[in-house]
Write a protein that holds these residues in place. Structure first.
Motif, short mmCIF file in Angstrom:
data_model
loop_
_atom_site.label_atom_id
_atom_site.label_comp_id
_atom_site.label_asym_id
_atom_site.label_seq_id
_atom_site.Cartn_x
_atom_site.Cartn_y
_atom_site.Cartn_z
N VAL A 1 2.40 6.19 -5.56
CA VAL A 1 3.01 5.45 -6.68
C VAL A 1 3.42 4.05 -6.22
CG1 VAL A 1 5.03 5.36 -8.19
CG2 VAL A 1 3.77 7.50 -7.94
N LEU A 2 4.10 3.97 -5.08
CA LEU A 2 4.53 2.66 -4.57
C LEU A 2 3.33 1.79 -4.23
CD1 LEU A 2 7.54 3.09 -2.13
CD2 LEU A 2 7.34 1.51 -4.04
N GLY A 3 2.34 2.39 -3.58
CA GLY A 3 1.12 1.65 -3.20
C GLY A 3 0.44 1.09 -4.43
N MET A 4 0.38 1.89 -5.49
CA MET A 4 -0.24 1.45 -6.74
C MET A 4 0.55 0.28 -7.34
SD MET A 4 -2.74 2.09 -8.78
CE MET A 4 -3.33 3.77 -8.67
N PHE A 5 1.87 0.42 -7.32
CA PHE A 5 2.74 -0.63 -7.86
C PHE A 5 2.46 -1.97 -7.18
CE2 PHE A 5 6.74 -3.00 -7.36
CZ PHE A 5 7.00 -3.28 -8.69
N PHE A 6 2.44 -1.94 -5.84
CA PHE A 6 2.23 -3.19 -5.10
C PHE A 6 0.81 -3.73 -5.28
CE2 PHE A 6 6.16 -2.16 -2.87
CZ PHE A 6 6.72 -3.42 -2.74
N ALA A 7 -0.16 -2.83 -5.35
CA ALA A 7 -1.55 -3.28 -5.50
C ALA A 7 -1.73 -3.98 -6.85
CB ALA A 7 -2.51 -2.10 -5.38
N VAL A 8 -1.17 -3.39 -7.89
CA VAL A 8 -1.29 -3.99 -9.23
C VAL A 8 -0.57 -5.34 -9.24
CG1 VAL A 8 -0.59 -3.74 -11.64
CG2 VAL A 8 -1.62 -1.82 -10.43
N LEU A 9 0.61 -5.35 -8.61
CA LEU A 9 1.39 -6.58 -8.54
C LEU A 9 0.61 -7.69 -7.83
CD1 LEU A 9 4.29 -7.03 -9.50
CD2 LEU A 9 4.98 -6.92 -7.11
N LEU A 10 -0.01 -7.34 -6.72
CA LEU A 10 -0.73 -8.33 -5.93
C LEU A 10 -1.94 -8.90 -6.65
CD1 LEU A 10 -0.73 -6.88 -2.31
CD2 LEU A 10 -0.07 -9.18 -2.94
N THR A 11 -2.50 -8.12 -7.58
CA THR A 11 -3.71 -8.59 -8.26
C THR A 11 -3.42 -9.06 -9.68
OG1 THR A 11 -4.12 -6.27 -8.75
CG2 THR A 11 -5.39 -7.24 -6.95
N SER A 12 -2.14 -8.99 -10.10
CA SER A 12 -1.83 -9.32 -11.49
C SER A 12 -2.08 -10.79 -11.79
CB SER A 12 -0.37 -8.96 -11.81
OG SER A 12 0.48 -9.68 -10.95
N ALA A 13 -1.95 -11.63 -10.79
CA ALA A 13 -2.22 -13.05 -10.98
C ALA A 13 -2.79 -13.58 -9.67
CB ALA A 13 -0.93 -13.77 -11.34
N PRO A 14 -3.56 -14.65 -9.72
CA PRO A 14 -4.04 -15.20 -8.45
C PRO A 14 -2.84 -15.71 -7.66
CG PRO A 14 -4.66 -16.61 -10.29
CD PRO A 14 -4.02 -15.41 -10.87
N LEU A 15 -2.58 -15.14 -6.49
CA LEU A 15 -1.41 -15.50 -5.71
C LEU A 15 -1.81 -16.19 -4.42
CD1 LEU A 15 0.69 -12.22 -5.90
CD2 LEU A 15 1.11 -14.34 -7.13
N ARG A 16 -1.00 -17.14 -4.02
CA ARG A 16 -1.16 -17.70 -2.68
C ARG A 16 -0.62 -16.70 -1.68
NH1 ARG A 16 -1.56 -23.24 -1.84
NH2 ARG A 16 -1.90 -24.40 -3.77
N GLY A 17 -1.22 -16.63 -0.52
CA GLY A 17 -0.67 -15.81 0.54
C GLY A 17 -0.88 -14.33 0.32
N MET A 18 -1.84 -13.97 -0.54
CA MET A 18 -2.09 -12.56 -0.80
C MET A 18 -2.42 -11.80 0.48
SD MET A 18 -3.97 -9.84 -1.92
CE MET A 18 -5.59 -9.93 -2.62
N THR A 19 -3.31 -12.37 1.31
CA THR A 19 -3.71 -11.66 2.53
C THR A 19 -2.53 -11.51 3.49
OG1 THR A 19 -4.52 -13.78 3.30
CG2 THR A 19 -6.16 -12.20 2.55
N PHE A 20 -1.62 -12.47 3.44
CA PHE A 20 -0.43 -12.41 4.29
C PHE A 20 0.44 -11.21 3.90
CE2 PHE A 20 4.07 -13.70 4.79
CZ PHE A 20 4.11 -13.75 6.17
N TYR A 21 0.71 -11.08 2.59
CA TYR A 21 1.50 -9.95 2.13
C TYR A 21 0.80 -8.63 2.44
CZ TYR A 21 4.81 -12.92 -0.34
OH TYR A 21 5.78 -13.82 -0.64
N ARG A 22 -0.51 -8.63 2.22
CA ARG A 22 -1.28 -7.40 2.47
C ARG A 22 -1.13 -6.98 3.92
NH1 ARG A 22 -7.74 -7.21 2.09
NH2 ARG A 22 -7.39 -8.44 3.96
N ALA A 23 -1.29 -7.96 4.82
CA ALA A 23 -1.21 -7.65 6.25
C ALA A 23 0.18 -7.13 6.62
CB ALA A 23 -1.55 -8.89 7.07
N GLY A 24 1.21 -7.75 6.04
CA GLY A 24 2.57 -7.34 6.36
C GLY A 24 2.89 -5.94 5.87
N LEU A 25 2.49 -5.66 4.63
CA LEU A 25 2.80 -4.36 4.05
C LEU A 25 2.00 -3.23 4.71
CD1 LEU A 25 3.04 -5.38 0.29
CD2 LEU A 25 4.90 -4.63 1.77
N PHE A 26 0.84 -3.58 5.25
CA PHE A 26 -0.02 -2.57 5.87
C PHE A 26 0.44 -2.24 7.29
CE2 PHE A 26 -3.91 -1.21 8.11
CZ PHE A 26 -4.35 -0.23 7.24
N PHE A 27 1.15 -3.16 7.90
CA PHE A 27 1.44 -3.09 9.34
C PHE A 27 1.98 -1.74 9.83
CE2 PHE A 27 4.37 -4.07 12.94
CZ PHE A 27 3.37 -4.17 13.89
#
Lengths: 295, 282
Positions: free
Chosen positions: A83-109
């Motif tokens: 559920v949390l993973g889905m929430f963040f994934a939808v959030l990350l793709t809801s709009a074109p964001l700067r630093g998307m890969t940065f957040y992805r890397a941090g949350l995956f760590f």
């Protein structure tokens, strides 16, 4: 296939891998099945028992309790993390964001870190006196809530479970992110034109489009919850009492602490069967769905 | 699109603020636990009272104590030997099996492949009990072999499955062309195929690295001699002994975490691709 085109050197290429795998993994699996049918203390000759170990397991209140704890971990590892993973994934793709890969890397760590390290890090956070959690609670006036989280009969399981969610949801998120990026944006555009809101877009486009990723996330988090061992060993060793004792921990105690080897082998066989059944069903679900989509 | 109209742009930027806020909170929650243990590793015991406060001065000597006195240097060496051996040998063997399964035709091919798939699914728990007693009988427990060989056995199962996909994806024409050019099997393998499967090889190597570097159960069961402990085992056992030397424990945990962190920063893409690809492994 005509015989002349066979490439016999293939066996030579397979031999080293097959030998190591066969000797150190495959053959011991067969031995586990055999030992699970015996009473063995690891020293004297095993005596054959038939299915007695399995019958005993299902009447062993400690083992049943351990399985129930695994079930509780499924809630933290699979349900909450997905559920949390889905929430963040939808959030990350809801709009074109700067630093998307940065957040992805941090949350995956946390996912790549050794579970022993994760266990140590959270032991420190949950420390009764010096731990960050109790300090924060005291600072905001909730000092009455402060407690030795990992030593508390009512809270230890939840405390360890939350660590599991924390470590797993980034993994689910990355899976879903990859999936969402594969969904054609034309689908969303069409839905918007038809007046579909955010929630409808999620329900009718995103969720069905992520079925494969959901199944993979489900398999791997379920298996992780059934196998959980390292984290429990490092944080609570199954305690206090049996509050966080899981099947893997009980297996370890039986096999290597109190030398009920046959009994431990039966636990190993049950866990393995459980994992194989789950993998089989979910993979089959995935296959039927692929066939449907080709039809 | 849209950038001609400043009002629309402003609204888009304002609209994405809550998203950034939530993401940043998530990011902080992911990173802060590690930062807290790192800060603790730099403190003196008297400074433990506030978990979030930085130390007056950095006590780097905690790391030195962990490295020598708490023997994390020795554990590091064990982890390095085991991990390098497993990653190197498993990659090599997986290239061979991947090539055989992906490119060659031979009897029993599917049955042997299925055999490897079993190893992909079963957990360590399924074989570790008899393995321990067998290895003890031939005096192989308390050696690096007891960690290296079973880990290779598990890794090549994934490796065969993974590399087969890459080898079977090599276009037939390319292989035939190199034959026409006079390459023998070995040259074709080395100069034509290896470059094509290289991306898959890197991802696989990263996966083998995390599985081996992070392994705890095998080491816990197979190793009792302190001098042979790997980093995760050393850390778990160490905390049992020095339960109240928090700054030392924290320094130890940081030493175990640091190589993974470094690797992750360097090979982030391979990590993410690898872990999600290796997800089906038990």
């Amino acid at each position: 296939m005509d015989r002349s085109s066979f490439n016999r050197s293939a066996y030579l290429y397979l031999l080293p891998a097959l030998a190591i795998y066969g000797i150190f993994v495959l053959f011991p699996i067969l031995q586990t099945i055999y030992y699970s049918l015996t009473d063995w203390n690891g020293l004297t000759a095993p005596t054959f028992l038939g299915l007695q170990n399995y019958l005993n397991l299902f009447q062993d209140a400690v083992f049943i309790n351990a399985l129930l704890n695994n079930l509780a971990f499924i809630f933290f590892y699979s349900v909450l993390a997905i559920v949390l993973g889905m929430f963040f994934a939808v959030l990350l793709t809801s709009a074109p964001l700067r630093g998307m890969t940065f957040y992805r890397a941090g949350l995956f760590f946390p996912q790549v870190m050794a579970s022993v390290v994760i266990g140590m890090v959270w032991r420190w956070i949950y420390h009764p006196q010096y731990g960050a959690l109790n300090q924060v609670l005291r600072a905001v006036g909730l000092g009455a809530w402060a407690r030795p989280w990992l030593g508390d009969f009512d809270w230890a399981l939840t405390a360890v479970g939350i660590v599991g969610t924390w470590a797993q949801y980034g993994f689910c998120m990355v899976l879903f992110l990859a999936g969402i990026q594969n969904i054609s944006s034309a689908l969303y555009d069409a839905a918007r034109i038809d007046g579909a809101g955010m929630f409808q877009q999620f329900w009718y486009i995103t969720l069905p489009g992520l079925r494969n990723q959901l199944l993979v996330a489900l398999i791997s988090t379920l298996i992780a919850a059934i196998r959980i061992f390292d984290l429990v060993f490092v944080t609570t060793r199954g305690g206090p009492g049996y509050a966080t004792l899981v099947a893997g921990m009980y297996l370890y105690r039986n096999a290597f602490v109190i030398n009920r080897v046959g009994y431990a082998a039966a636990i190993a066989v049950l866990l393995t069967i459980l994992i194989l059944i789950i993998s089989y069903f979910i993979l089959r679900l995935q296959r039927t769905q692929e066939e449907e989509s080709f039809a | 699109m849209g950038f001609a109209n400043p009002a629309v742009n402003a609204r888009r930027i304002l609209g994405s603020i809550p998203t950034y806020l939530i993401l940043t909170i998530g990011l902080l929650l992911a990173v802060i636990p590690f930062l807290l243990i790192f800060i603790t590793a730099l403190k003196s015991p008297a400074e433990l009272g506030n978990a979030f406060a930085l130390p007056q001065q950095f006590h780097w000597e905690n790391f030195q104590r962990a490295w020598t006195q708490a023997r994390f240097g020795t554990y590091f060496k064990s982890s390095l030997i085991v991990t390098l051996s497993v990653v190197g040998i498993s990659c090599l063997l997986s290239l061979l099996t991947g090539y055989a399964f992906g490119q060659l035709r031979f009897p029993l091919k599917n049955s042997i492949f299925l055999l490897f798939l079993i190893g992909l699914m079963v957990p360590t728990e399924a074989y570790i009990i008899p393995l321990y007693y067998s290895l003890r009988a031939v005096h192989l427990t308390d050696t690096y072999w007891a960690l290296i060989l079973p880990q290779i056995g598990m890794s090549v199962c994934f490796g065969s499955f993974w590399m087969r996909g890459f080898f079977s994806g090599i276009p037939r024409d390319l292989v035939d062309a190199s034959r026409v050019d006079g390459c023998n099997d070995w040259q074709t393998f080395w100069h034509v195929m290896i470059p094509m499967v290289l991306p898959g090889l890197w991802t696989m190597a990263v996966l083998f690295f995390i599985w081996t570097w992070n392994d705890f159960l095998l080491a816990l069961v197979m190793i009792t001699r302190e001098g042979l402990r790997t980093l995760p085992l050393g850390l778990a056992m160490f905390q049992g002994r020095y339960t109240t030397d928090y700054t030392l424990t924290a320094a130890g945990a940081t030493i175990v975490a640091l190589p993974t962190l470094l690797f992750y920063v360097l090979f982030q893409r391979q990590f993410i691709r690898g872990v999600t690809a290796g997800a089906i492994k038990g």
